[in-house]
Design a protein around this motif. Structure first.
Motif, PDB file in Angstrom:
ATOM      1  N   UNK A   1     -18.287  -4.085  -2.832  1.00  0.00           N
ATOM      2  CA  UNK A   1     -17.823  -4.147  -4.350  1.00  0.00           C
ATOM      3  C   UNK A   1     -16.568  -4.490  -4.322  1.00  0.00           C
ATOM      4  N   UNK A   2     -16.073  -5.688  -5.116  1.00  0.00           N
ATOM      5  CA  UNK A   2     -14.790  -5.804  -5.153  1.00  0.00           C
ATOM      6  C   UNK A   2     -14.001  -5.242  -6.277  1.00  0.00           C
ATOM      7  N   UNK A   3     -12.655  -4.794  -6.068  1.00  0.00           N
ATOM      8  CA  UNK A   3     -11.981  -4.108  -7.144  1.00  0.00           C
ATOM      9  C   UNK A   3     -11.581  -5.255  -8.057  1.00  0.00           C
ATOM     10  N   UNK A   4     -11.849  -5.291  -9.493  1.00  0.00           N
ATOM     11  CA  UNK A   4     -11.427  -6.402 -10.483  1.00  0.00           C
ATOM     12  C   UNK A   4     -10.168  -5.730 -11.215  1.00  0.00           C
ATOM     13  N   UNK A   5     -10.029  -4.481 -11.077  1.00  0.00           N
ATOM     14  CA  UNK A   5      -8.829  -4.076 -12.165  1.00  0.00           C
ATOM     15  C   UNK A   5      -8.592  -2.716 -11.585  1.00  0.00           C
ATOM     16  N   UNK A   6      -7.150  -2.182 -11.833  1.00  0.00           N
ATOM     17  CA  UNK A   6      -7.064  -0.998 -11.724  1.00  0.00           C
ATOM     18  C   UNK A   6      -5.841  -0.711 -12.494  1.00  0.00           C
TER      19      UNK A   6
ATOM     20  N   UNK B   1      -2.534  11.486 -11.362  1.00  0.00           N
ATOM     21  CA  UNK B   1      -3.425  11.499 -10.280  1.00  0.00           C
ATOM     22  C   UNK B   1      -4.700  10.981 -11.036  1.00  0.00           C
ATOM     23  N   UNK B   2      -4.899  10.270 -12.274  1.00  0.00           N
ATOM     24  CA  UNK B   2      -6.148   9.874 -12.929  1.00  0.00           C
ATOM     25  C   UNK B   2      -6.162   8.279 -12.978  1.00  0.00           C
ATOM     26  N   UNK B   3      -6.890   7.566 -12.408  1.00  0.00           N
ATOM     27  CA  UNK B   3      -7.213   6.069 -12.434  1.00  0.00           C
ATOM     28  C   UNK B   3      -8.379   5.676 -12.926  1.00  0.00           C
ATOM     29  N   UNK B   4      -8.051   4.191 -13.445  1.00  0.00           N
ATOM     30  CA  UNK B   4      -9.334   3.686 -14.070  1.00  0.00           C
ATOM     31  C   UNK B   4      -9.673   2.423 -12.852  1.00  0.00           C
ATOM     32  N   UNK B   5     -10.755   1.986 -12.622  1.00  0.00           N
ATOM     33  CA  UNK B   5     -11.031   0.949 -11.889  1.00  0.00           C
ATOM     34  C   UNK B   5     -12.231  -0.002 -12.488  1.00  0.00           C
ATOM     35  N   UNK B   6     -12.150  -1.179 -12.476  1.00  0.00           N
ATOM     36  CA  UNK B   6     -13.341  -1.926 -12.775  1.00  0.00           C
ATOM     37  C   UNK B   6     -13.826  -2.665 -11.408  1.00  0.00           C
ATOM     38  N   UNK B   7     -15.136  -2.508 -11.238  1.00  0.00           N
ATOM     39  CA  UNK B   7     -15.735  -2.816  -9.837  1.00  0.00           C
ATOM     40  C   UNK B   7     -16.805  -3.825 -10.223  1.00  0.00           C
ATOM     41  N   UNK B   8     -16.867  -4.884  -9.227  1.00  0.00           N
ATOM     42  CA  UNK B   8     -17.777  -5.952  -9.292  1.00  0.00           C
ATOM     43  C   UNK B   8     -19.101  -5.438  -8.983  1.00  0.00           C
ATOM     44  N   UNK B   9     -20.055  -5.160  -9.757  1.00  0.00           N
ATOM     45  CA  UNK B   9     -21.419  -4.807  -9.390  1.00  0.00           C
ATOM     46  C   UNK B   9     -22.322  -5.035 -10.695  1.00  0.00           C
ATOM     47  N   UNK B  10     -22.545  -6.582 -10.446  1.00  0.00           N
ATOM     48  CA  UNK B  10     -23.529  -7.121 -11.659  1.00  0.00           C
ATOM     49  C   UNK B  10     -24.803  -6.395 -11.779  1.00  0.00           C
ATOM     50  N   UNK B  11     -25.582  -6.020 -10.756  1.00  0.00           N
ATOM     51  CA  UNK B  11     -26.577  -5.555 -10.981  1.00  0.00           C
ATOM     52  C   UNK B  11     -26.581  -4.082 -11.569  1.00  0.00           C
TER      53      UNK B  11
ATOM     54  N   UNK C   1     -15.307   5.011   0.633  1.00  0.00           N
ATOM     55  CA  UNK C   1     -14.132   4.147   1.065  1.00  0.00           C
ATOM     56  C   UNK C   1     -14.361   3.758   2.638  1.00  0.00           C
ATOM     57  N   UNK C   2     -15.202   4.296   3.245  1.00  0.00           N
ATOM     58  CA  UNK C   2     -15.428   3.874   4.391  1.00  0.00           C
ATOM     59  C   UNK C   2     -16.794   4.250   4.766  1.00  0.00           C
ATOM     60  N   UNK C   3     -17.719   3.076   5.187  1.00  0.00           N
ATOM     61  CA  UNK C   3     -19.297   3.307   5.407  1.00  0.00           C
ATOM     62  C   UNK C   3     -19.400   3.945   6.787  1.00  0.00           C
ATOM     63  N   UNK C   4     -18.547   4.326   7.720  1.00  0.00           N
ATOM     64  CA  UNK C   4     -18.801   5.058   8.981  1.00  0.00           C
ATOM     65  C   UNK C   4     -18.689   6.230   8.892  1.00  0.00           C
ATOM     66  N   UNK C   5     -17.368   6.566   8.510  1.00  0.00           N
ATOM     67  CA  UNK C   5     -16.959   8.109   8.367  1.00  0.00           C
ATOM     68  C   UNK C   5     -16.808   8.695   7.088  1.00  0.00           C
TER      69      UNK C   5
ATOM     70  N   UNK D   1      -7.583   5.944  -4.542  1.00  0.00           N
ATOM     71  CA  UNK D   1      -6.553   5.614  -5.251  1.00  0.00           C
ATOM     72  C   UNK D   1      -5.407   4.663  -4.759  1.00  0.00           C
ATOM     73  N   UNK D   2      -5.534   4.402  -3.636  1.00  0.00           N
ATOM     74  CA  UNK D   2      -4.689   3.626  -2.544  1.00  0.00           C
ATOM     75  C   UNK D   2      -5.338   2.153  -2.665  1.00  0.00           C
ATOM     76  N   UNK D   3      -6.779   2.116  -3.070  1.00  0.00           N
ATOM     77  CA  UNK D   3      -7.087   0.667  -3.062  1.00  0.00           C
ATOM     78  C   UNK D   3      -6.575  -0.293  -4.042  1.00  0.00           C
ATOM     79  N   UNK D   4      -6.274  -1.320  -3.978  1.00  0.00           N
ATOM     80  CA  UNK D   4      -5.687  -2.283  -4.948  1.00  0.00           C
ATOM     81  C   UNK D   4      -6.709  -3.274  -5.340  1.00  0.00           C
ATOM     82  N   UNK D   5      -6.464  -4.104  -6.479  1.00  0.00           N
ATOM     83  CA  UNK D   5      -7.303  -5.197  -7.100  1.00  0.00           C
ATOM     84  C   UNK D   5      -7.611  -6.186  -5.680  1.00  0.00           C
TER      85      UNK D   5
END
Ligand SMILES: Cc1cc2nc3c(=O)[nH]c(=O)nc-3n(C[C@H](O)[C@H](O)[C@H](O)COP(=O)(O)OP(=O)(O)OC[C@H]3O[C@@H](n4cnc5c(N)ncnc54)[C@H](O)[C@@H]3O)c2cc1C
Ligand code: FES
Lengths: 497, 284
Positions: B2-7, B13-23, B38-42, B75-79
């Motif tokens: 899911x892509x981050x569209x906006x941050x 320490x409070x963040x807002x993100x919009x994530x691409x998730x149409x369904x 944030x990591x689908x293995x570990x 919180x370290x992820x970017x648009x």
């Protein structure tokens, strides 16, 4: 039984094989009966109880061939009757005896899609091997031909030697099949429907495929490589995969048909609803369902340092239950560092539903079994953490309806055992998520989906199979139901043309 | 994926993100949540409430506070970064109808999940009073958005740096003493706040709904890790909830359970921050 090194087992087999192979075609029944049953080589119990690697290492080539020669190739083939999917057991074993592994795997693939899995996890001593003529003649089911180990050997031989054949896919039919859940039932439906040329999409709630094979059964019993290999095959066949997709939430089941244009749907969502005991203190900190404990350890890899998912630090663990799930949980707890692990079971060892080999392995690894006891209350400290379990004792009474002697409570037999962790492994019910969000789908009072003999549900175009239909059952039964469902779907789609 | 569209960063320490998730955007209803990794293995699976959704953009909004390793990493992820795993919408949606007079109490980050619920309640015709609270002024979030919904709007800070110097329970108690008293209260925030909101309304017999944020693994009812005592019953927050009758919830047990892994989590967080710091030093 004392521990024998794998190399030693292989060496013994080699010299015996030198003796028997030259005269194999003229061996008398009596002589075959004298060939020693081949023991499964394992990791040293002391070493393995601290690692996650597979415990049973698999036969050497010579052991497999020698074990195969033990098969009497009897005309009655009772073993096949004992197999839920009717594998042609004598025939695949005959090929092993001849050293023809490619033919052996071909025979297996006629009826089973997951021999590497089933060879490892089927309760053979209650199925094929229970009916083996050799075992009967030797009056010991443990001396039956080790059909499961041979099945595993052949499947591993195929995978390790890169001989995995991607099944042929027929020309595209333009029809779409949705498979909900990626446990053994779903994987089989995906393969069998894709083969017919239908477009197949697997929808899986978790981020990884495999169902219980991934999140429940630990690596030390079923390595992830094996599941990955099956999934790679499906991908190579062109099966589309959507993880992180909860049908019923991300999309309603019916919408897969009505909005997304699927021509058929298979529901194989398993029996993922942990049953608790309903006793006092069961929500204290340190009480887990086996599902949670094993999911953290397996799927979320909590046993690895770099995993973010925490696992409860335990010193003394009590596991409640006597099935495979209880064995897996107790052995996992050992590996995660618990010094003492008890398995508490209400009946005796004879009644335990777990695979015999797992019970043996658990004992070898130092798991302590407390039979004819049960937990009555979990005791906590002032911070709500588990510090003990109050147990009661039972004795065996008269046989009940199932023919098993029912445990009867001994009055005033309470006593407290000091533990810091309790893992509840007394069974799984069916997860109501799909049925709640699909009211038209008929289920029984336990929540299992009702199906006809082609595995079709009460709703058109929707089929179901595996644990969601059977209640918590076995991999081989789930696979068998998957096979039948795929036949039903393929027939329906062919007729619809 | 899911892509981050906006941050956007709200506070330290409070963040807002919009994530691409149409369904998810299409299916979600007020009160539901997602689970992400944030990591689908570990990585671990963490639940976050869906604060808003935009079906045109095909996006959902999450608002989160950095409380541990995973939220720190998030919180370290970017648009334009891709989130490896996102699943939802999970949980039972909030039951929305015209109850009459409703009080919505949001504490700290709890204002984020409260927002879509307050919005839906207002739309259903309720008279909506909103009480928001935070430790201090800088930690208040979504003030304008909440103000826009509210018929009556009350802000409290613990230190008095903004609005009333009070805990949210003080104005809540006053509202319960008024006639007509509220027909319903919805309280979302730290467990202790929800506990005390429930205690505040109990003597007045005002139905109080709370939204529980327990530990979760799967979020589909498969593990029971999220279970809580509600009255005499055991409920799974991820499927039966997250909303329950606050007068029936055993908060003490819930808070104990939330702390099951406190030491380990603190350790993970510390390691993560130290490593990130080391990497920065190396880069510098
Ligand atoms: C710990 C453990 C040990 C076991 N050991 C053995 C053994 O040794 N031998 C044996 O034969 N059997 C064993 N079993 C039983 C066996 O694993 C099951 O019978 C078998 O896996 C059932 O297969 P299935 O395909 O029906 O479902 P599952 O394997 O349960 O798979 C169902 C899948 O569906 C997914 N799902 C659920 N709901 C949804 C949804 N709404 N949308 C999308 N996806 C969804 C789940 O995440 C899961 O991946 C064991 C079970 C457990 C839990
Ligand atoms: S999170 Fe696993 S059951 Fe709720």
């Amino acid at each position: 039984m004392s521990y024998i090194q794998p190399e030693q087992l292989a060496e013994q087999a080699r010299s015996l094989l030198d003796e028997y192979l030259p005269k194999v075609s003229s061996l008398k029944v009596k002589e075959r009966q004298k060939i020693p049953a081949q023991e499964m080589p394992t990791q040293d119990p002391i070493v393995r109880s601290a690692n996650m690697e597979e415990v049973a290492l698999g036969y050497s080539f010579e052991q497999a061939q020698l074990e195969a020669i033990r098969c009497l190739q009897c005309p009655k083939q009772n073993c096949i009757e004992g197999c839920p999917v009717k594998i042609d057991i004598p025939r695949f074993i005959h090929h092993i005896a001849q050293g023809e592994m490619e033919q052996a795997i071909a025979v297996l693939k006629e009826t089973t899609l997951l021999p590497a899995v089933c060879g490892r996890v089927c309760p053979q001593e209650k199925q094929c091997q229970l009916h083996c003529t050799l075992g009967k003649a030797l009056k010991d089911v443990d001396k039956s031909v080790a059909i499961g180990r041979l099945e595993r050997f052949v499947a591993d031989w195929e995978r390790i030697n890169g001989k995995t054949v991607i099944p042929a896919v027929k020309p595209a039919t333009g029809k779409k099949v949705a498979v909900v859940g990626s446990g053994p039932a779903g994987l089989v439906v995906a393969a069998d429907c894709r083969r017919e040329g239908h477009h197949v999409t697997i929808f899986e709630a978790f981020h990884k495929l495999g169902g219980v094979l991934r999140y429940g059964i630990p690596e030390f019993r079923l390595p992830n490589d094996i599941i990955d290999n099956e999934i790679e095959t499906l991908k190579a066949m062109g099966v589309e995969i959507k993880t992180n997709f909860v049908v019923g939430r991300t999309r309603k089941l019916i919408d897969l048909i009505e909005k997304d244009g699927y021509d058929a749907v298979f529901v194989g969502t398993g029996a993922g609803l942990p049953i608790f005991m309903g006793i006092e203190g069961e929500n204290l900190v340190g009480v887990f369902s086996a599902n949670e404990y094993l999911t953290r350890a397996n799927l979320m890899k909590a046993f690895e340092k770099r995993a973010d998912t925490p696992i409860y630090p335990s010193r003394k663990v009590m596991v409640l239950g006597g099935g495979n799930v209880a064995m897996d949980a107790s052995r996992m707890a050992k590996r995660l560092g618990a010094g003492t692990v008890y398995v508490v079971y209400r009946r005796t060892e004879n009644e335990m539903p777990a695979r015999k080999e797992e019970v043996l392995h658990a004992k070898e690894e130092g798991v302590e079994f407390l039979f004819l006891q049960n937990a009555r209350r979990v005791v906590g400290d002032s911070q709500g953490r588990v510090i003990g379990v109050e147990c009661v004792r039972y004795e065996l009474g008269e046989p009940d309806a199932s023919g098993r002697r029912a445990p009867v409570l001994i009055p005033n037999s309470e006593f407290v055992m000091e533990v810091d962790t309790v893992i509840v492994a007394v069974g799984n019910g069916s997860n109501p998520l799909i049925s709640q969000t699909t009211p038209q789908l008929a289920v029984n009072k336990r929540g299992n989906i009702l199906v006809d003999e082609t595995q079709k549900t009460s709703v058109d175009k929707i089929f179901a199979g595996g644990d969601i239909v059977l209640g918590a059952a076995t991999v081989i039964l789930a696979m068998g139901e998957g096979r039948r469902s795929a036949e039903g779907i393929n027939r329906m789609l062919a007729e619809g043309e | 994926m899911s892509r981050i569209l906006f941050k956007q960063q709200f506070t330290e320490d409070v963040f807002l993100m919009r994530l691409h998730a149409p369904l998810i955007a299409e299916e979600r209803q007020a009160g539901q949540f997602i689970i992400l990794q944030t990591d689908d293995d570990f990585g671990e699976r963490i639940p976050l409430t869906i604060a808003d959704a935009d079906t045109k953009e095909g996006s959902i909004t999450i608002i989160f506070q950095v409380v541990g390793k995973t939220t720190k990493q998030l919180s370290t992820f970017s648009v334009d970064d891709e989130l490896p795993a996102l699943v939802g919408p999970l949980g039972t949606p909030t039951h929305i109808e015209n109850f009459g007079r409703v009080v919505c109490v949001g504490g700290g980050i709890g204002v984020a999940p409260l927002h879509p619920i307050a919005q839906a309640l207002k739309k259903a015709g309720n008279h909506v009073t909103i009480i928001t609270g935070a430790r201090t002024k800088d930690l208040l979030i979504l003030e304008n958005e909440m103000k826009a919904i509210a018929d009556e709007f009350i802000v409290c800070t613990d230190d008095g740096s903004y609005g009333r110097k009070a805990l949210v329970t003080a104005p809540l108690k006053e509202l319960c003493e008024q006639t007509p008293k509220p027909d319903m209260v919805i309280s979302i925030g730290p467990p202790v706040m929800m506990k005390f909101c429930s205690e505040t309304t109990r003597p007045y017999q005002v139905f109080t709904q709370v939204s529980l944020n327990t530990i979760m693994v799967d979020g589909t009812g498969m593990c029971g890790g999220c279970r809580v005592n509600v009255g005499k019953e055991v409920k799974f927050v991820c499927v039966d909830g997250p909303e329950f009758d606050g007068h029936l919830v055993d908060f003490d047990n819930m808070i104990n359970r939330l702390n099951s892994y406190k030491d380990i989590e603190r350790h993970h967080y510390k390691c993560f921050v130290e490593n990130a710091f080391k990497e920065q030093e190396v880069e510098a």
